[in-house]
Design a protein around this motif. Structure first.
Motif, PDB file in Angstrom:
ATOM      1  N   THR A  88     -14.095  -9.673  12.594  1.00 30.48           N
ATOM      2  CA  THR A  88     -12.582  -9.721  12.221  1.00 30.48           C
ATOM      3  C   THR A  88     -12.210  -9.696  10.844  1.00 30.48           C
ATOM      4  O   THR A  88     -11.156 -10.067  10.275  1.00 30.48           O
ATOM      5  N   ASN A  89     -13.554  -9.398   9.991  1.00 28.07           N
ATOM      6  CA  ASN A  89     -13.442  -9.387   8.470  1.00 28.07           C
ATOM      7  C   ASN A  89     -13.303  -7.973   7.976  1.00 28.07           C
ATOM      8  O   ASN A  89     -13.315  -7.713   6.862  1.00 28.07           O
ATOM      9  N   LEU A  91     -10.967  -4.851   6.608  1.00 30.98           N
ATOM     10  CA  LEU A  91      -9.892  -4.517   6.238  1.00 30.98           C
ATOM     11  C   LEU A  91      -9.851  -3.018   5.975  1.00 30.98           C
ATOM     12  O   LEU A  91     -10.639  -2.599   5.312  1.00 30.98           O
ATOM     13  N   GLU A 257      -8.220 -13.324   3.876  1.00 25.43           N
ATOM     14  CA  GLU A 257      -6.933 -13.625   3.540  1.00 25.43           C
ATOM     15  C   GLU A 257      -6.775 -13.148   2.040  1.00 25.43           C
ATOM     16  O   GLU A 257      -5.738 -12.373   1.731  1.00 25.43           O
ATOM     17  N   GLN A 260      -7.379  -9.680   1.432  1.00 20.46           N
ATOM     18  CA  GLN A 260      -6.402  -8.697   1.879  1.00 20.46           C
ATOM     19  C   GLN A 260      -5.111  -8.870   0.699  1.00 20.46           C
ATOM     20  O   GLN A 260      -4.409  -7.769   0.556  1.00 20.46           O
ATOM     21  N   SER A 278      -4.166  -2.867   5.965  1.00 22.35           N
ATOM     22  CA  SER A 278      -3.914  -3.415   7.283  1.00 22.35           C
ATOM     23  C   SER A 278      -5.483  -4.299   7.824  1.00 22.35           C
ATOM     24  O   SER A 278      -6.498  -3.852   6.968  1.00 22.35           O
ATOM     25  N   ARG A 279      -5.539  -4.753   9.081  1.00 19.33           N
ATOM     26  CA  ARG A 279      -6.528  -5.280   9.666  1.00 19.33           C
ATOM     27  C   ARG A 279      -6.783  -4.901  10.994  1.00 19.33           C
ATOM     28  O   ARG A 279      -6.011  -5.280  11.912  1.00 19.33           O
ATOM     29  N   SER A 281      -8.375  -5.541  13.670  1.00 21.11           N
ATOM     30  CA  SER A 281      -8.391  -6.578  14.633  1.00 21.11           C
ATOM     31  C   SER A 281      -7.062  -7.039  15.044  1.00 21.11           C
ATOM     32  O   SER A 281      -6.980  -7.418  16.048  1.00 21.11           O
ATOM     33  N   ASP A 282      -6.004  -6.900  14.005  1.00 25.03           N
ATOM     34  CA  ASP A 282      -4.739  -7.194  14.385  1.00 25.03           C
ATOM     35  C   ASP A 282      -4.222  -6.422  15.486  1.00 25.03           C
ATOM     36  O   ASP A 282      -3.343  -6.577  16.270  1.00 25.03           O
ATOM     37  N   ALA A 283      -4.430  -5.130  15.443  1.00 22.42           N
ATOM     38  CA  ALA A 283      -4.046  -4.153  16.256  1.00 22.42           C
ATOM     39  C   ALA A 283      -4.676  -4.464  17.752  1.00 22.42           C
ATOM     40  O   ALA A 283      -3.865  -4.302  18.800  1.00 22.42           O
ATOM     41  N   ALA A 285      -5.512  -7.581  18.682  1.00 24.94           N
ATOM     42  CA  ALA A 285      -4.764  -8.629  19.070  1.00 24.94           C
ATOM     43  C   ALA A 285      -3.432  -8.160  19.759  1.00 24.94           C
ATOM     44  O   ALA A 285      -2.878  -8.862  20.789  1.00 24.94           O
ATOM     45  N   ALA A 286      -2.704  -7.435  19.030  1.00 24.84           N
ATOM     46  CA  ALA A 286      -1.251  -6.921  19.330  1.00 24.84           C
ATOM     47  C   ALA A 286      -1.439  -6.222  20.815  1.00 24.84           C
ATOM     48  O   ALA A 286      -0.683  -6.196  21.750  1.00 24.84           O
TER      49      ALA A 286
END
Length: 420
Positions: A88-89, A91, A257, A260, A278-279, A281-283, A285-286
């Protein structure tokens, strides 16, 4: 004529039992739990088809709820496993738009500048080109299938976690010559399933040799539909301008963080607002949040199905009371109390619901295991979901059977026997 016998008033001495209290009425025998289960089970066995249909309604509702929870949990577990493997690191930095609305550019030195951040573990980049890719040189130009051609640095797999399905990645030698690595979707669309000197595609009005095919990459899905060539050959043969269009950065887990926060200004010091950070892994999660919303909808539908099953149980028990009036009257005449009659019919409703709940749990587990196996996931069904499914059926059964049980208990014995 015989004289009448004189009438003498009787005294308490003549009736010694008169002052004694009346004998106590015999108490009705209590039903043991085993007796309750046996009586309730007999009531169900006497109507097997109706019981089966009512239990099926309960089972469908519970199976839907267990299946939704199990599939959602299995999906979450698979996502967590993928994120643990991919990390998840990661970017990304891409050019945004300038104040005038034009497309911005990241500096050519952006990759090196980002690499100087102490918490950055690795950094790599892609550069977009205008070249089109085809299976051969006889395909019309308009049939490019939307595949993109990008210049790639040799350290891209290390940073993005990309893996090869077959062949090899670009190295210091092949990145200077017409060699290409295809993403999984690009290779499938072009009909390329192997690599080698004889496997070539038409790219940028010249032949490129396919040296590798990537495995699907869920964290960086853009790679799947790309044809990747070396940075140098892209500049020499494809008119690449040298500006990176996507920079991938791996940061230390504890410093993600912070990295970023400074990544945009580091990539483009003159215009930090023109760099989008952007990250990936956030996508993911979404996407999973969207799946959770759909799961909530399906869970609601399962609740509706369970409610319908409860109505079926109530209907079955009401009809049972009407059909068994003579049995109820006979039992009351033989000494059964209202409480025992009420317990009998409530036990039948609970047993009926428990059968449906148990069948629904088993069916839901089967659905989860089958779907997870189809998707290649590890099947996970939470224990609380199974316990909650059984508990829900007992609550539904108790509510559905309460009124019929009370109605059976209030039925007068004479009225019940008169219907025989």
């Amino acid at each position: 004529m015989t004289a009448p016998h004189p009438t003498r008033e009787r005294t308490p001495a003549d009736r010694p039992w008169a002052d004694l209290p009346p004998p106590p009425r015999p108490k009705a025998a209590r039903l043991s739990p085993a007796d309750v289960a046996r009586v309730g089970g007999w009531g169900l066995r006497s109507r097997p088809m109706r019981v089966f249909l009512s239990a099926l309604g309960i089972a469908i509702g519970i199976a839907a709820m267990i299946g939704v929870v199990g599939i959602s949990t299995s999906s979450q577990e698979d996502l967590n496993r993928k994120l643990a493997a991919l990390g998840t690191n990661l970017l990304t930095v891409s050019p945004g738009t300038s104040l005038s609305g034009d497309e911005a550019h990241l500096p050519e030195e952006a990759v090196e500048m980002i690499g100087n951040i102490p918490a950055v573990e690795s950094v790599s980049a892609l550069g977009g080109t205008d070249a089109k890719v085809y299976r051969n040189d006889r395909i019309p130009k308009e049939e490019s299938k939307g595949l993109t051609v990008s210049a790639a640095r040799t350290d891209l797999p290390e940073t993005t976690g990309a893996e090869l399905a077959t062949g090899q990645w670009l190295n210091g030698a092949t990145s200077k010559y017409p060699a290409v690595v295809l993403g999984s979707s690009a290779a499938e669309q072009l009909g390329v399933h192997q690599t080698g000197q004889d496997v070539q595609i038409w790219l940028g009005n010249r032949w490129f040799t396919v040296v590798g095919i990537l495995a699907p990459n869920e964290l960086v899905p853009d790679l799947d539909s790309s044809a990747l060539v070396g940075w140098s050959v892209a500049e020499e043969k494809l008119g690449f301008d040298g500006y990176p269009t996507t920079i991938y950065t791996r940061a230390e887990e504890s410093e993600v963080e912070d990295v970023q926060a400074v990544l945009g200004a580091t990539a483009n010091p003159e215009s930090p607002n023109e760099a989008d950070v952007s990250r990936p892994s956030d996508a993911l999660a979404a996407k999973h949040a969207t799946d959770d919303a759909l799961s909530g909808l399906l869970l609601g539908l399962g609740g509706v199905a369970l409610l319908v099953g409860g109505v079926g149980v109530a209907n079955t028990m009401v009809i049972s009371v009407l059909e068994r009036r003579s049995e109820i009257g006979l039992r009351r005449a033989l000494g059964a109390t209202r409480g025992q009659i009420r317990t009998q019919f409530l036990a039948e409703a609970l047993l009926l619901s428990a059968l449906g709940g148990l069948g629904g749990v088993l069916l839901g587990i089967g659905v989860t295991v089958g779907f997870a196996a189809y998707q290649g996931w590890a099947a996970v069904v939470p224990l609380w979901a199974m316990a909650g499914g059984i508990g829900a059926t007992l609550v539904i059964g108790g509510l559905a059977g309460f009124y019929p049980a009370v109605r059976a208990a209030r039925l007068p014995p004479t009225e019940a026997l008169a219907t025989t």
